[in-house]
Design an enzyme around this catalytic site. Structure first.
Site, short mmCIF file in Angstrom:
data_model
loop_
_atom_site.label_atom_id
_atom_site.label_comp_id
_atom_site.label_asym_id
_atom_site.label_seq_id
_atom_site.Cartn_x
_atom_site.Cartn_y
_atom_site.Cartn_z
N ARG A 1 0.53 -1.35 -0.21
CA ARG A 1 0.01 0.26 -0.46
C ARG A 1 1.00 1.20 -0.04
O ARG A 1 0.97 2.07 -1.09
CB ARG A 1 -0.86 0.20 0.99
CG ARG A 1 -2.04 -0.73 0.98
CD ARG A 1 -2.91 -1.52 2.04
NE ARG A 1 -3.81 -2.47 1.45
CZ ARG A 1 -4.23 -3.30 2.42
NH1 ARG A 1 -4.32 -2.91 3.80
NH2 ARG A 1 -5.59 -4.01 2.03
N TYR B 1 -6.56 -1.94 -6.99
CA TYR B 1 -5.70 -3.19 -6.32
C TYR B 1 -5.15 -3.30 -5.12
O TYR B 1 -4.58 -1.94 -4.58
CB TYR B 1 -4.36 -3.63 -7.04
CG TYR B 1 -3.46 -3.02 -8.14
CD1 TYR B 1 -3.36 -1.56 -7.67
CD2 TYR B 1 -3.30 -3.34 -9.20
CE1 TYR B 1 -2.54 -1.02 -8.03
CE2 TYR B 1 -2.15 -2.80 -10.12
CZ TYR B 1 -1.86 -1.23 -9.89
OH TYR B 1 -0.41 -0.85 -10.09
N GLU B 2 -4.23 -3.83 -4.45
CA GLU B 2 -3.56 -3.41 -2.95
C GLU B 2 -5.31 -3.14 -1.77
O GLU B 2 -4.43 -2.43 -1.02
CB GLU B 2 -2.45 -2.75 -2.38
CG GLU B 2 -1.00 -2.65 -4.23
CD GLU B 2 -0.57 -3.64 -3.62
OE1 GLU B 2 -0.69 -4.48 -1.99
OE2 GLU B 2 0.63 -3.93 -4.43
N GLY B 3 -5.69 -3.84 -1.74
CA GLY B 3 -7.34 -4.03 -0.65
C GLY B 3 -7.53 -2.21 -1.85
O GLY B 3 -7.35 -1.53 -2.09
#
Length: 599
Positions: free
Chosen positions: A268, A406-408
């Site tokens: 993140r 992406y990455e949550g």
């Protein structure tokens, strides 16, 4: 100094006053870091920027070729310890490389990020000595490329719900993995997968290192056709009784969910960094075009409507950069303190990043949204040309869109940032309750009508940031009291609270960076940076006001609601409102003059 470093914890920015001397800024880069930055920029300007069309035309082979060149230059091994073939650089330097290597095209930056982050890092941080010796040197040099198989058709944000199975063979020598993974970056050219699968009916998934061998039950779908990051290889991967030796289990059984979450924390903050140079390049491109484009017999860069856009874009980029490097140094200091206390590099890095997971989520949300806005305004400044594939704005906008997913997703990260803060408070790592009670008492007291002395630079701004923190404590404190452990069921309220939290960290970071800069260079020499910091804060105050009202109205009523709305008004009130148009004019004048983003 080291004592102060030891006690800084993630999330504490909310309840502790940070001095400008204690934040790290891009102006503090060492000579080695500046050289590294310049080397990376040179690589991008030579190999990536001139060949944007190849990336847009889905030239996957060229992405791989550029990754191999990055490997030869050592860029893939910046975060890898020297004993495994890497450069063993500190956290700030790894952020720096990720920042400057990512500005030309999202296709390459996705390949780079997936390989160095989630493709390599789980092994360096969780692998056994044998696993690290066997795999990491190949990944650090680009001899091999890595990919990460977590997402499934039915398991996206709910990552732990995956259906992929790992069954132990009868002789106990290997596991057989069966299942389907999707959206796998680098799948088309990787040598190794980090695969998450469930053993029996375990509550949590388990991680495995799986070599990519098509003769071992591994098959793939064709490349996905995507809105952006077009030359980033993205495929579905199918495992059909793929044999994996037991010694290739990563960490212990059932630890996969933890590995996945910690890998995402690092991912993140690195993703936030990866959006920075994209902003710088987008702004510079927009300024150059605005200076060249003549309408009504004058360059459009002289029009207030365009200047306003350029100023807002610059202020966001400058704030994002300030916050990213502040957090990166907090993490680096934490890692160094743990290593000094005798922890292994592995444990120190894991715990160091985990400590600042709140900041990682904040940055991921803020900077991914800023690059989207920046590229969107870039298209607008280019007008009709911006909508055409002949200019770089169109691909910048498409590439930016994935960063919020992406990455949550940003929604997940918004809820995580507040949820993690509340958890830290429950564990006693961050005292939220004490300050929240003080704010409640302050609301009942008669406000002071003294006129403070704001003659020192940023005196009013820093006081205002203190008040924004009170606004958060008031809203979040009352919400926690009201809902307790059920708070996470109130997602809309959490989202409003997280937007307040995000703006506090971003605005404080940009004010502190600029205060530090003004002290070293003199106020008169950093007029534009001061204007950007003040403009960013002005926008942040607005957001806190709007989101605060939304939150208060959703859970308080009657006298309590009136009292809190009055508090919010007090906490978001300037004594001296800035002249917003003048601030934007100061920022734009410099950009137009320099024909680029120069901060």
């Amino acid at each position: 100094m080291s004592e102060a470093k030891d006690i800084t914890r993630g999330g504490q920015f909310l309840v502790k006053e940070t001095k400008c001397e204690d934040v790290f800024t891009p102006e503090d880069f060492s000579e080695e870091q500046v050289m590294m930055r310049d080397t990376v920029k040179e690589f991008v300007d030579r190999e990536l920027w001139p060949h944007k069309d190849r990336f847009e035309n889905k030239d996957y082979a060229y992405t791989k070729e550029c990754m191999e060149k990055a490997g030869e230059l050592g860029f893939l091994g910046v975060a890898v310890p020297e004993e495994y073939g890497g450069l063993g650089m500190g956290f700030v330097s790894t952020m720096l490389v990720c920042d400057y290597i990512s500005g030309a095209t999202g296709s390459f930056s996705t390949a780079f990020g997936a390989h160095t982050g989630i493709g390599t890092m789980p092994i360096t941080l969780y692998g056994t000595e044998e696993q690290k010796k066997k795999y990491v040197p190949k990944l650090a040099t680009g001899e091999w490329f890595g990919a990460y198989c977590l997402t499934e058709p039915g398991a996206g944000s709910d990552a732990n719900s995956g259906k992929t199975k790992a069954v132990l063979s009868e002789d106990g020598t290997h596991y057989k993995i069966t299942g389907q993974k999707m959206w796998i970056s680098n799948a088309g050219f990787c040598s190794l997968f980090i695969v998450f699968a469930r053993i029996e009916d375990d509550k949590n998934i388990t991680g495995f290192i799986v070599e990519n061998d098509p003769n071992n039950g591994i098959s793939m779908n064709e490349e996905e056709h995507k809105l952006g990051i077009r030359a980033s290889s993205t495929r579905q991967v199918f495992f059909n009784e793929t044999k994996v030796p037991v010694e290739n289990m990563l960490s212990e059984r059932g630890n996969g969910f933890k590995i996945a979450m910690n890998a995402l924390n690092v991912g993140r903050i690195k993703l936030a960094a990866a959006c920075l140079d994209a902003q710088r390049r987008t702004i510079s491109g927009a300024v150059k075009y605005a200076n060249e484009r003549i309408q009504f017999d004058t360059p459009i860069s002289s029009f207030g409507a365009i200047r306003s856009k350029l100023a807002e874009m610059a202020a966001s980029a400058y704030a994002g950069e300030s916050a990213c490097y502040r957090a990166a140094k907090s993490i680096e200091d934490r890692i160094e303190a743990r290593v000094a206390a005798g922890e292994s590099h592995q444990d120190a890095e894991l715990k160091g990043v985990e400590e600042f997971a709140i900041e990682c989520s904040i940055l991921k949300v803020a900077v991914s949204e800023d690059i989207q806005n920046c590229s969107d305004e870039g298209i607008q400044i280019f007008g009709g040309m911006g909508f055409s594939e002949d200019t770089p704005m169109e691909s910048a906008w498409r590439d930016a869109r994935i960063a919020r997913i992406y990455e949550g997703t940003n929604e997940i990260n918004r809820m995580l940032s507040v949820g993690m803060l509340v958890k830290k408070a429950m564990k006693g790592h961050v005292d939220l309750l004490g300050p929240a009670m003080k704010v409640a008492e302050e609301l009942m007291a008669i406000p002071s009508f003294d006129t403070p002395d704001y003659s020192v630079l940023f005196a009013e701004e820093k006081e205002l940031i203190g008040k924004l923190k009170k606004a958060f404590l008031m809203v979040a404190g009352s919400a926690v009291q009201k809902y307790g452990p059920d708070l996470d069921k109130h997602q809309q309220l959490l989202m409003a609270a997280s937007d307040i939290l995000i703006e506090i960290y971003m605005a404080e970071s940009v004010i502190l960076r600029t205060e530090k800069l003004a002290k070293s260079k003199g106020e008169e020499n950093v007029k534009e940076q001061i204007a950007m910091a003040q403009l960013y804060l002005y926008r942040a105050v607005d957001t806190v006001n709007t989101k605060g009202k939304e939150g208060i109205a959703s859970f308080a009523e009657g006298d309590e609601q009136r009292m809190m709305l009055m508090g919010l008004k007090r906490f978001t009130k300037y004594t001296n409102m800035p002249n917003v148009v003048a601030l934007k004019e100061t920022i734009a004048a410099k950009l137009v003059d320099e024909n680029a983003y120069v901060y």
